[in-house]
Design a protein around this motif. Structure first.
Motif, short mmCIF file in Angstrom:
data_model
loop_
_atom_site.label_atom_id
_atom_site.label_comp_id
_atom_site.label_asym_id
_atom_site.label_seq_id
_atom_site.Cartn_x
_atom_site.Cartn_y
_atom_site.Cartn_z
N GLU A 275 0.79 -1.07 -0.03
CA GLU A 275 -0.14 0.11 -0.09
C GLU A 275 0.87 1.18 0.03
O GLU A 275 1.86 1.49 0.75
CB GLU A 275 -0.95 -0.15 1.26
CG GLU A 275 -0.13 0.14 2.47
CD GLU A 275 0.22 -1.27 3.20
OE1 GLU A 275 0.55 -2.27 2.28
OE2 GLU A 275 0.35 -1.45 4.39
N HIS A 304 -8.17 -4.28 -1.60
CA HIS A 304 -7.20 -4.25 -0.39
C HIS A 304 -6.54 -3.08 -0.34
O HIS A 304 -6.46 -2.17 0.70
CB HIS A 304 -6.73 -5.43 -0.24
CG HIS A 304 -5.95 -5.75 1.16
ND1 HIS A 304 -6.29 -6.38 2.26
CD2 HIS A 304 -4.72 -5.10 1.76
CE1 HIS A 304 -5.38 -6.15 3.40
NE2 HIS A 304 -4.48 -5.68 2.86
N GLU A 305 -5.38 -3.06 -1.25
CA GLU A 305 -4.56 -2.07 -1.36
C GLU A 305 -5.02 -0.59 -1.52
O GLU A 305 -4.71 0.37 -0.80
CB GLU A 305 -3.37 -2.43 -2.22
CG GLU A 305 -2.81 -3.70 -2.25
CD GLU A 305 -2.22 -4.11 -0.92
OE1 GLU A 305 -1.65 -3.25 -0.15
OE2 GLU A 305 -1.85 -5.25 -0.56
N HIS A 308 -6.43 0.67 1.97
CA HIS A 308 -5.18 1.34 2.74
C HIS A 308 -5.02 2.84 2.62
O HIS A 308 -4.34 3.43 3.48
CB HIS A 308 -3.86 0.27 2.59
CG HIS A 308 -3.73 -0.94 3.25
ND1 HIS A 308 -3.66 -0.92 4.62
CD2 HIS A 308 -3.24 -1.94 2.70
CE1 HIS A 308 -3.53 -2.13 4.92
NE2 HIS A 308 -3.16 -2.81 4.05
N GLU A 338 -4.51 -3.69 9.28
CA GLU A 338 -4.68 -4.96 8.29
C GLU A 338 -6.12 -5.67 8.31
O GLU A 338 -6.52 -6.02 7.27
CB GLU A 338 -3.80 -5.88 8.43
CG GLU A 338 -2.19 -5.28 7.95
CD GLU A 338 -2.06 -5.01 6.48
OE1 GLU A 338 -3.00 -5.12 5.82
OE2 GLU A 338 -0.99 -4.51 6.03
N TYR A 409 -4.73 -10.46 9.99
CA TYR A 409 -5.71 -10.24 8.89
C TYR A 409 -6.65 -10.60 8.98
O TYR A 409 -7.85 -10.15 8.73
CB TYR A 409 -4.75 -10.54 7.70
CG TYR A 409 -3.67 -9.87 7.10
CD1 TYR A 409 -3.52 -9.16 6.10
CD2 TYR A 409 -2.19 -10.04 7.69
CE1 TYR A 409 -2.59 -8.37 5.61
CE2 TYR A 409 -1.28 -9.45 7.37
CZ TYR A 409 -1.32 -8.55 6.16
OH TYR A 409 -0.31 -7.81 5.79
ZN LIG Z 1 -2.68 -4.73 3.85
#
Ligand SMILES: [Zn+2]
Length: 643
Positions: A275, A304-305, A308, A338, A409
């Motif tokens: 990220e 996901h990224e 971030h 996370e 996570y």
């Molecule tokens: Zn991550």
């Protein structure tokens, strides 16, 4: 508690102050760094760096605690560095405590120090593409907040290779494709932002604008090893555009002036997900987006990224903010950084069509089952997996279910699902975690790249704004305590339950098919407690499971099953036949240079996790993954079958 690496005796306070003052005054002019990626196909990066200096002692450093890595980076990134000034080579000494630091004495009359840096690129590089994370080449004055160090970056890439990055070109507009030896110069920035702004370059390169109605601009920059792979399918582009719109609707703010998804499609350059505030460095296999089957294993990577940028970059736990990249990270709140990103990454993938609703639910079932069959939860809290992130990351996978790995996570994903469904339940579905992130992640409205730190108490306060509850206890119970069983409250409040069937879900079969081209193995985790590679090599054994009790261990190899040479089919057949209590599962196992015969005492047949709807209860899980926006263009109908 943590201990500063540097001891006071080693850096007397007076000297430290003196160096800081000297650098601060010298740093009005920017460092000038030109990264040379022309040798990327030979896996060599170079850089020429000019530092404005004045006479006296100078300490330069490379970053140790790189944001997003959750562990020290290792000082081996710089392969060689040669310092020169006024045409003469300068000697230097490495700090004998902090291996990242170089000590020099700048002679009188010298105003510019030159460093020639070489770096062997061990990943994110192939014959046709490269991704540069700047720590591979960067040096800057030590003991100064990195956001206060101005730096002027430029890059050289192989002739004809395209460039994607969140850095802005001095010339404005988009990047021209460079000719041989051409230098692309970027707008000046600071070391904190440069470290946060990787560069993607490649011969087969495309920059796709996404969702043009959303402001600011978003781009998907793709480099592939093969030209066809860089031409992403229209469905993928539509889903990526949906992702931009869905994140815009959910997070109701942005903290970048332009966002670039940097994506490599390569079997050589490696998998990646790192990220950054205004971009992300993503890597999948060369066919990673070629069809729905290959897309599924990494379907939540981009979401996901991207998440971030809000959760992790803009809002960051106070202990995970390193003003100088030298202070050790405190991982205690990684189940937010996370864990909540894992939750939203998965939800946004479903809302934007990067995965189907069934694929989302099958995935959640796999996550819950895997965590429930993690025996290390008998001795270790989820919180401890976060605090110990820097030693769990990249470790030996053997017995990982007994050690636990970076469970913050996926434990985090289930925890935030629990919170989301609980809020929905308490408010009759009028409020949800959508409302929480609009408070928690959008404070301050739209900003440029910025870090605003938070603590556990702020998290609790913001949750209470959405729905009053004892959120402190809720979080402590799930994170700090030893919980031998997984938290399935989110599934159950969401209208589903975790069950086991004798056949894998369609999604699990698709993932096996996608990985098959690299020789996927077999997962008998929920039956005999074994995960094996395609050749029978044992990847892991379930602690206290049937295979463990039979004496098998990770690293050994199953050579034969019930008088047949090992194959995944032979093992599955043996498990099925052993439902007859009179039948055994006999395996011949190689351990080092010895073989032995073992008998696995197990008679319940094959077992694979799935979610099952509990009729008559609110299906909040389905509500959670409904899109918030109307897609501009409907994605292609996804195939749910591996056949
Ligand atoms: Zn991550």
């Amino acid at each position: 508690m943590f201990r500063l690496k540097r001891c006071a005796a080693h850096f007397p306070a007076l000297l430290l102050t003196a160096i800081g003052v000297s650098i601060a005054s010298a740093q009005k002019a920017p460092i000038d760094i030109t990264a040379d990626l022309s040798d990327a196909p030979r896996k060599l990066f170079h850089a020429d760096i000019d530092f404005p200096v004045s006479a006296g002692p100078l300490v330069l450093t490379s970053p140790e605690w790189i944001p997003g890595h959750h562990m020290p980076g290792g000082p081996a990134g710089l392969t060689s560095v040669v310092f020169t000034a006024n045409g003469m080579t300068l000697e230097w000494q490495r700090d004998d405590v902090d291996m990242y630091e170089y000590h020099l004495t700048i002679p009188p009359g010298v105003t510019t120090l030159h460093a020639r840096v070489e770096s062997i690129a061990t990943r994110r590089v192939s014959q046709r593409l490269a991704a540069l994370e700047w720590e591979a080449l960067m040096l800057y004055p030590a003991h100064v907040p990195v956001k206060e160090i101005p730096i002027q970056p430029s890059v050289k890439v192989p002739a004809g290779w395209g460039i994607g990055t969140a850095l802005k070109p001095v010339s404005g507009g988009s990047y021209p494709i460079p000719s041989a030896g051409a230098v692309t110069k970027f707008e000046a920035t600071n070391v904190e932002q440069l470290e946060d702004s990787p560069i993607l370059t490649g011969l087969y390169f495309h920059e796709y604008p996404l969702a043009p109605t959303v402001s600011p601009k978003h781009f998907l920059d793709v480099a592939a090893d093969a030209p066809d792979d860089a031409n992403l399918r229209p469905a993928v582009l539509a889903e990526a555009a949906n992702l931009v719109r869905e994140a815009d609707a959910l997070y109701a703010s942005h903290h970048y002036s332009e966002y670039h998804f940097l994506l490599t499609l390569s079997d050589v350059a490696g998998g990646m997900g790192l990220e950054h505030g205004q971009s992300s460095d993503n890597g999948v296999g060369e066919k990673g987006y070629a069809d729905d089957v290959h897309q599924l294993p990494e379907a939540d990577l981009l979401s996901h990224e991207f998440t971030h940028s809000w959760n992790g970059k803009y809002r960051r736990p106070a202990g995970l903010h390193q003003p100088d990249f030298a202070m050790p990270m405190h991982g205690a709140l990684l189940w937010v950084y996370e864990g909540m990103t894992q939750y939203w990454g998965d939800v946004l993938a479903a809302r934007s069509g990067l995965k189907t609703a069934d694929q989302y639910k099958d995935g959640v079932a796999m996550v819950a089952a895997d965590l429930d069959y993690t025996r290390g939860r008998d001795w270790r809290s989820t919180q401890d997996t976060a605090v110990a992130a820097s030693v769990l990351r990249g470790g030996n996978p053997a017995w990982s279910n007994w050690k636990r790995s970076q469970d913050y996570y996926f434990e985090g994903e289930l925890l935030w699902l629990d919170a989301d469904t609980l809020i929905r339940k308490m408010t009759d579905n009028k409020k949800s975690l959508n409302d929480f992130v609009k408070i928690f992640l959008a404070k301050g409205g739209n900003t440029g790249p910025l870090i605003v730190t938070y603590t556990f108490d702020e998290l609790v306060q913001d949750l209470n704004q959405v729905a009053p509850y004892d959120w402190g206890k809720f979080l402590h119970d799930r994170v700090d305590r030893i919980n031998p069983r997984v938290d399935v409250a989110g599934l159950e409040q969401g209208g589903y339950k975790l069950v086991y069937h004798d056949k894998p879900t369609k999604s699990e079969r698709m993932i096996q098919a996608a990985e098959g081209r690299r020789g996927a193995g077999i997962d008998c985790w929920y039956s005999i407690g074994l995960r094996l590679g395609a050749d029978g090599a044992i990847a892991d054994v379930l602690w206290n499971g049937p295979a463990d009790k039979a004496g098998l261990a990770p690293g050994e190899k199953v050579m034969a099953v019930n008088d047949k040479v090992y194959s995944a089919d032979a093992l599955r057949e043996a498990i099925r036949e052993a439902k007859d209590p009179s039948k055994a599962i006999r395996v011949i196992v190689q351990a080092d240079s010895f073989v032995s015969t073992m008998q696995i005492d197990y008679h319940d047949g094959e077992r694979y996790p799935a979610l099952e709807r509990v009729e008559g209860t609110p299906a909040y899980l389905d509500d959670i993954i409904k899109p918030m926006t109307t897609p501009e263009k409907a994605p292609e109908q996804k195939k749910d079958s591996a056949e």
